[in-house]
Scaffold this active site. Structure first.
Site, PDB file in Angstrom:
ATOM      1  N   LYS A  79       0.882  -1.241   0.041  1.00 18.25           N
ATOM      2  CA  LYS A  79      -0.030   0.020   0.037  1.00 18.25           C
ATOM      3  C   LYS A  79       0.916   1.347  -0.038  1.00 18.25           C
ATOM      4  CE  LYS A  79      -3.923   2.091   2.601  1.00 18.25           C
ATOM      5  NZ  LYS A  79      -4.902   1.941   3.799  1.00 18.25           N
ATOM      6  N   SER A 154      -9.296   2.149   2.852  1.00 16.80           N
ATOM      7  CA  SER A 154      -8.538   2.781   1.981  1.00 16.80           C
ATOM      8  C   SER A 154      -7.776   1.738   1.233  1.00 16.80           C
ATOM      9  CB  SER A 154      -7.883   3.756   2.451  1.00 16.80           C
ATOM     10  OG  SER A 154      -7.109   3.494   3.745  1.00 16.80           O
ATOM     11  N   SER A 178      -9.629  -0.152   6.961  1.00 17.09           N
ATOM     12  CA  SER A 178      -9.120   0.078   5.756  1.00 17.09           C
ATOM     13  C   SER A 178      -8.355  -1.235   5.306  1.00 17.09           C
ATOM     14  CB  SER A 178      -8.234   1.282   5.598  1.00 17.09           C
ATOM     15  OG  SER A 178      -8.800   2.182   5.430  1.00 17.09           O
TER      16      SER A 178
HETATM   17  N1  GLN Z   1     -12.866   4.508   6.371  1.00 14.56           N
HETATM   18  C1  GLN Z   1     -12.200   5.109   7.410  1.00 14.56           C
HETATM   19  C2  GLN Z   1     -12.103   6.284   7.343  1.00 14.56           C
HETATM   20  O1  GLN Z   1     -12.279   7.060   6.315  1.00 14.56           O
HETATM   21  C3  GLN Z   1     -11.212   4.072   7.822  1.00 14.56           C
HETATM   22  C4  GLN Z   1      -9.899   4.479   6.677  1.00 14.56           C
HETATM   23  C5  GLN Z   1      -8.892   3.924   7.146  1.00 14.56           C
HETATM   24  O2  GLN Z   1      -8.713   2.617   8.062  1.00 14.56           O
HETATM   25  N2  GLN Z   1      -7.518   4.000   6.715  1.00 14.56           N
HETATM   26  O3  GLN Z   1     -11.495   6.918   8.235  1.00 14.56           O
END
Ligand code: GLN
Length: 488
Positions: A79, A154, A178
């Site tokens: 990532k 994400s 994410s």
């Molecule tokens: N969807 C969540 C956010 O937007 C989690 C994102 C993540 O785990 N990096 O904060």
């Protein structure tokens, strides 16, 4: 089965024994990247030359009789929120578009020590803020099971790369879901380890009290293999736990007879898609047939998880993202009138709309007049959420829940409605607030052929049990590779 369809455990043995070479596997994966990237956008950066050079050197080491490591010769995707020395790392942001880190994250050194071959950096929501990969400054990733749908986020790029066979294993990061939510949307396995299990040294910080790195893979055994490589103490991350790393693979098929699993009633209320609910309940039946015992439980503060998370995460983000000032890293605006103007313009032009929204929200809730009303209160509610889990784990060994209220939704359908987007994180964020481990594992497909995962949550450092539970389910429903109509 084609080479690129294989998992990491199988290939690691084949490469080690010389049945196939790392070069062959890497070439097969690079070819798949060439074929699929035009409509998947799983990667922000690919490194084909570096990957082939590395694969060849691993093959030579094997021929020379050297130990090539647990992941010797395995092509992996990383990532783009995890820094890689000499390889561009953007965190999905314009502000870091040309940033080339001078050193590796701890997990990257671990992977390289174990012989992994890095094929590229995967797409992510900007600074990992999002649930669909659509806030990426680059193009949004597309779900290989249906390219009109989101990958989740994400870590959507890593999930999509696996589902489209554009890598053999991957890393993601998880602050509020994410790793687990894109794993569910793309039909792969993703684990968020216990807070502190994996060093975040070199992870681009979003919300430091919640962030954790974890494996994303095509099977549960692959997940256990990759976690055994990246877990463990590192004195460069002060939150890293100094606890021994068990061999996650040895007990994985020891069965789940007598394991007590909780079903939290708050996770099965309104808003849960009926097909997702059916698939989750089918998983419950499978786990029962494997010998698990189910108990109804309650996590009563679940309804406060979203506001709590979005106050704390944005507060921490506003502090963490201060460092992008046009001086030390990345993008700098041209022709500023003075220093202040340079800061303002660089940040205004460098950050995308979702990141700005969160910086403003976070700064607001940390500001003098509002700190007690918002930030401090959210910290208190966080404690209550954690206590819900402490109480539940007195009667159960693990908890089974859906990962996301819906399967992957159409691209563009939620991106202009931040509240709807945030609400969809309801089943994943409590775990980060409590610092506990959770795994998302494929459980079935909807009538539209979209994958759906379920989540097992566990006690602190109980990843071993999560792997056993997920493996018991996988043995019954198969992996994304064996699904009918798996994407090749
Ligand atoms: N969807 C969540 C956010 O937007 C989690 C994102 C993540 O785990 N990096 O904060």
């Amino acid at each position: 089965m084609e080479l690129f369809e294989s998992g990491a455990c199988d290939l690691a043995i084949k490469i080690k024994t010389g049945t196939i070479s790392s070069e062959e596997v890497t070439k097969a994966v690079l070819q798949k990247i060439e074929q699929r990237e035009y409509d998947i956008n799983a990667y922000i950066t690919t490194t084909p030359e570096l990957a082939l050079k590395r694969a060849k050197s691993i093959d030579i080491q094997r021929i020379q009789g050297k130990d090539i490591g647990l992941l010797g010769g395995i092509p992996m995707a990383i990532k783009d929120s995890i820094i890689t020395a000499g390889i561009r790392t953007t965190a999905g942001s314009h502000i870091l578009e040309n940033f080339i880190p001078p050193y590796n994250a701890h997990v990257i050194d671990k992977l390289l020590d174990a012989g992994a071959v890095i094929v590229g950096k995967t797409n992510t929501d900007e600074f990992t803020m999002g649930s669909t990969c659509e806030t990426s400054y680059f193009k949004p990733a597309r779900n290989p099971h249906n390219t009109g749908r989101v990958t989740g986020g994400s870590s959507g790029g890593s999930a999509a790369a696996l589902a489209a066979h554009e890598c053999i294993a991957a890393l993601g990061s998880d602050t509020g879901g994410s790793i687990r939510q894109p794993a569910s949307f793309c039909g792969i396995t993703g684990i968020k380890p216990t807070y502190g299990r994996v060093s975040r040294y070199g992870l681009i910080a979003y919300a430091s009290s919640l962030d954790q790195i974890g494996p994303m893979t095509k099977s549960v055994k692959d997940s256990a293999l990759v976690l055994s490589v990246i877990a463990g103490y590192d004195n460069r991350d002060s939150t890293c736990l100094n606890e021994p790393v068990p061999d996650y693979l040895t007990e994985i098929d020891s069965g789940i007879s007598g394991i007590k699993i909780g079903l939290p009633k708050e996770y099965f209320e309104e808003g849960l898609d009926s097909e997702v609910c059916d698939i989750t309940m089918k998983a419950v039946e499978i786990m029962k047939s494997e010998g698990a015992e189910f108990i109804d439980i309650s996590l009563p503060h679940t309804e406060y998880a979203i506001p709590t998370y979005y106050l704390l995460a944005t507060a921490e983000a506003s502090a963490n993202l201060e460092r992008y000032d046009g001086v030390r890293y990345g993008y700098r605006a041209e022709n500023p009138e003075n220093l202040y103007d340079m800061y303002c313009k660089s940040r205004s032009e460098g950050f995308g709309i979702e990141v700005k929204r969160r910086i403003m929200l976070g700064t607001y809730c940390l500001s003098a007049g509002y700190y007690d009303a918002y930030y401090r209160k959210a910290q208190k509610v966080r404690r209550l959420i954690k206590e819900d889990f402490d109480k539940a784990f007195k009667t159960v060994d693990a908890i089974l829940t859906p990962v996301s209220p819906t399967p992957a939704f159409p691209l563009g359908s939620k991106i202009n409605d931040p509240l709807q987007m945030y609400l969809a994180d309801i089943y994943t964020i409590s775990l980060n607030l409590a610092g506990l481990p959770g795994i998302s594992v494929p459980a079935g497909k909807t009538s539209d052929n979209l994958p759906v995962g379920v989540q097992f949550m566990g006690r602190v450092l109980d990843e071993n049990l999560l792997f056993r539970l997920a493996y018991a389910l996988e043995r019954n429903v198969g992996t994304s590779l064996t699904y009918e109509g798996a994407v090749v």
